[in-house]
Design a protein around this motif. Structure first.
Motif, PDB file in Angstrom:
ATOM      1  N   THR A 184       0.910  -1.141   0.134  1.00  0.00           N
ATOM      2  CA  THR A 184       0.080  -0.077  -0.109  1.00  0.00           C
ATOM      3  C   THR A 184       0.890   1.241   0.141  1.00  0.00           C
ATOM      4  N   MET A 185       1.970   1.075   0.490  1.00  0.00           N
ATOM      5  CA  MET A 185       2.954   2.419   0.433  1.00  0.00           C
ATOM      6  C   MET A 185       4.186   2.362  -0.604  1.00  0.00           C
ATOM      7  N   ASP A 186       4.452   1.038  -1.045  1.00  0.00           N
ATOM      8  CA  ASP A 186       5.375   0.732  -2.106  1.00  0.00           C
ATOM      9  C   ASP A 186       4.502   1.238  -3.362  1.00  0.00           C
ATOM     10  N   ARG A 187       3.329   0.733  -3.784  1.00  0.00           N
ATOM     11  CA  ARG A 187       2.814   1.185  -5.053  1.00  0.00           C
ATOM     12  C   ARG A 187       1.447   1.646  -4.492  1.00  0.00           C
ATOM     13  N   PRO A 188       1.317   2.779  -4.212  1.00  0.00           N
ATOM     14  CA  PRO A 188      -0.108   3.168  -3.481  1.00  0.00           C
ATOM     15  C   PRO A 188      -1.168   3.221  -4.761  1.00  0.00           C
ATOM     16  N   GLY A 189      -0.839   3.820  -5.939  1.00  0.00           N
ATOM     17  CA  GLY A 189      -1.674   3.847  -7.011  1.00  0.00           C
ATOM     18  C   GLY A 189      -2.104   2.552  -7.552  1.00  0.00           C
ATOM     19  N   GLU A 190      -1.247   1.719  -7.691  1.00  0.00           N
ATOM     20  CA  GLU A 190      -1.611   0.175  -8.181  1.00  0.00           C
ATOM     21  C   GLU A 190      -2.663  -0.561  -7.060  1.00  0.00           C
ATOM     22  N   VAL A 191      -2.242  -0.379  -5.938  1.00  0.00           N
ATOM     23  CA  VAL A 191      -3.087  -0.950  -4.954  1.00  0.00           C
ATOM     24  C   VAL A 191      -4.660  -0.479  -4.950  1.00  0.00           C
ATOM     25  N   SER A 192      -4.551   0.897  -4.927  1.00  0.00           N
ATOM     26  CA  SER A 192      -5.970   1.550  -5.019  1.00  0.00           C
ATOM     27  C   SER A 192      -6.526   1.074  -6.386  1.00  0.00           C
ATOM     28  N   ASP A 193      -5.997   1.202  -7.298  1.00  0.00           N
ATOM     29  CA  ASP A 193      -6.706   0.797  -8.729  1.00  0.00           C
ATOM     30  C   ASP A 193      -7.162  -0.651  -8.463  1.00  0.00           C
ATOM     31  N   ALA A 194      -6.627  -1.536  -8.061  1.00  0.00           N
ATOM     32  CA  ALA A 194      -6.889  -2.847  -7.968  1.00  0.00           C
ATOM     33  C   ALA A 194      -8.098  -2.957  -7.045  1.00  0.00           C
ATOM     34  N   ILE A 195      -7.918  -2.284  -5.926  1.00  0.00           N
ATOM     35  CA  ILE A 195      -9.258  -2.293  -5.072  1.00  0.00           C
ATOM     36  C   ILE A 195     -10.404  -1.677  -5.658  1.00  0.00           C
ATOM     37  N   GLU A 196     -10.137  -0.468  -6.374  1.00  0.00           N
ATOM     38  CA  GLU A 196     -11.365   0.188  -7.187  1.00  0.00           C
ATOM     39  C   GLU A 196     -11.964  -0.537  -8.068  1.00  0.00           C
ATOM     40  N   SER A 197     -11.113  -1.352  -8.915  1.00  0.00           N
ATOM     41  CA  SER A 197     -11.808  -1.905  -9.946  1.00  0.00           C
ATOM     42  C   SER A 197     -12.415  -3.229  -9.612  1.00  0.00           C
ATOM     43  N   PHE A 198     -12.019  -3.765  -8.579  1.00  0.00           N
ATOM     44  CA  PHE A 198     -12.589  -4.969  -7.960  1.00  0.00           C
ATOM     45  C   PHE A 198     -13.928  -4.656  -7.249  1.00  0.00           C
ATOM     46  N   LEU A 199     -14.202  -3.498  -6.742  1.00  0.00           N
ATOM     47  CA  LEU A 199     -15.274  -3.347  -5.913  1.00  0.00           C
ATOM     48  C   LEU A 199     -16.346  -2.783  -6.827  1.00  0.00           C
ATOM     49  N   LYS A 200     -15.654  -1.868  -7.992  1.00  0.00           N
ATOM     50  CA  LYS A 200     -16.930  -1.629  -9.088  1.00  0.00           C
ATOM     51  C   LYS A 200     -17.671  -2.775  -9.607  1.00  0.00           C
ATOM     52  N   ASN A 201     -17.093  -3.891  -9.459  1.00  0.00           N
ATOM     53  CA  ASN A 201     -17.810  -4.846 -10.101  1.00  0.00           C
ATOM     54  C   ASN A 201     -18.596  -5.884  -9.073  1.00  0.00           C
ATOM     55  N   GLN A 202     -18.853  -5.507  -8.020  1.00  0.00           N
ATOM     56  CA  GLN A 202     -19.526  -6.164  -6.938  1.00  0.00           C
ATOM     57  C   GLN A 202     -21.159  -5.756  -7.095  1.00  0.00           C
TER      58      GLN A 202
END
Ligand code: MLT
Length: 262
Positions: free
Chosen positions: A244-262
């Motif tokens: 979450t601190m190494d690659r904050p943008g990529e982690v947020s992208d992954a969470i956002e696109s996962f939650l969008k599909n729920q």
């Protein structure tokens, strides 16, 4: 920062945004600040809640706890602020707490996000390692624990290119109170093995892992992905244990696109 007293402890938490609740549980020996970037970004679409677990960060408390009791604290906190059901995310030790939570309250977890974590309990060697760390804590203090863990926490790229992130993580780790470090080491040593729980998880699940995570490596994430039917796996390049601190943008992208599909 608001706080609620649950099960005899004041639990401080950050809350930002509105909509579906998304709860972020930090690892060891850390606090909710490891999710600062995700809180800023994801609060544009969700009601993000990032507690400091009992004893950590601003949830000052010196009573012992277990992984299951930390999950009980979080359940009580979320019930008291009307944030159930929720999307529940946990990083490393936070993932252990999330698994304890979903075991007891599956219907409260709309979706599950496991970040740089594992389902298995400690091996005999792992348990012995916890005791060595407790001894080290007593002889040399929190800073020695931070010094020992630091090289495993962030990716080489972050260490070379982003001294502010390194400094922030070091400061978070060094500020963790010694009694909390000791209680957490024992709680992790004695935690349940959640491997058998995985096939029964019905909530959609996202598993995120830093490709260079030496503590909970991609093979652990792959094993959880294979055991949880309705799961997706995202590996993050140039990320270690605290992705979450190494690659904050990529982690947020992954969470956002996962939650969008729920
Ligand atoms: C964590 O990051 O929470 C810990 O490293 C987990 C563990 O030691 O098992």
């Amino acid at each position: 920062m608001p706080s609620k007293t649950v099960n005899g402890a004041a639990i401080a938490y950050i809350e930002k945004g509105s909509g579906q609740p998304l709860v972020l549980l930090h690892g060891f020996p850390l606090d909710g600040r490891i999710f600062d970037a995700q809180i800023d970004r994801l609060s544009k679409s969700y009601r993000v809640i990032a507690p400091d677990l009992r004893g950590f960060g601003r949830s000052i408390n010196h009573q012992p706890f277990t992984i299951a009791s930390l999950a009980d604290d979080i359940r009580a906190l979320l019930a008291s602020i009307d944030a159930l059901p929720c999307a529940l995310a946990g990083l490393s030790m936070g993932g252990y707490v999330a698994l304890a939570f979903i075991k007891k309250h599956p219907l409260d977890v709309r979706s599950l996000i496991l970040i740089d974590t594992r389902a298995a309990g400690d091996t005999a060697e792992g348990k012995a390692g916890r005791m060595k760390m407790v001894e080290q804590l007593h002889s040399s203090g929190s800073k020695a624990i931070a010094r020992e863990m630091m090289p495993k926490m962030l990716a080489e790229k972050t260490v070379k290119e982003n001294p502010a992130v390194v400094q922030k993580l070091r400061q978070i780790m060094e500020s963790c109170p010694p009694p909390t470090i000791a209680h957490a080491l024992l709680a992790m040593r004695d935690r349940e093995d959640y491997t058998d729980l995985l096939p029964s998880i019905a909530s959609p699940t996202l598993i995120i892992v830093g490709q260079a995570d030496p503590i909970t490596p991609p093979s652990f994430a792959q094993a959880m992905h294979e055991a949880i039917d309705n799961s997706e796996l995202v590996e993050i390049a140039n990320a270690s244990h605290i992705s979450t601190m190494d690659r904050p943008g990529e982690v947020s992208d992954a969470i956002e696109s996962f939650l969008k599909n729920q």
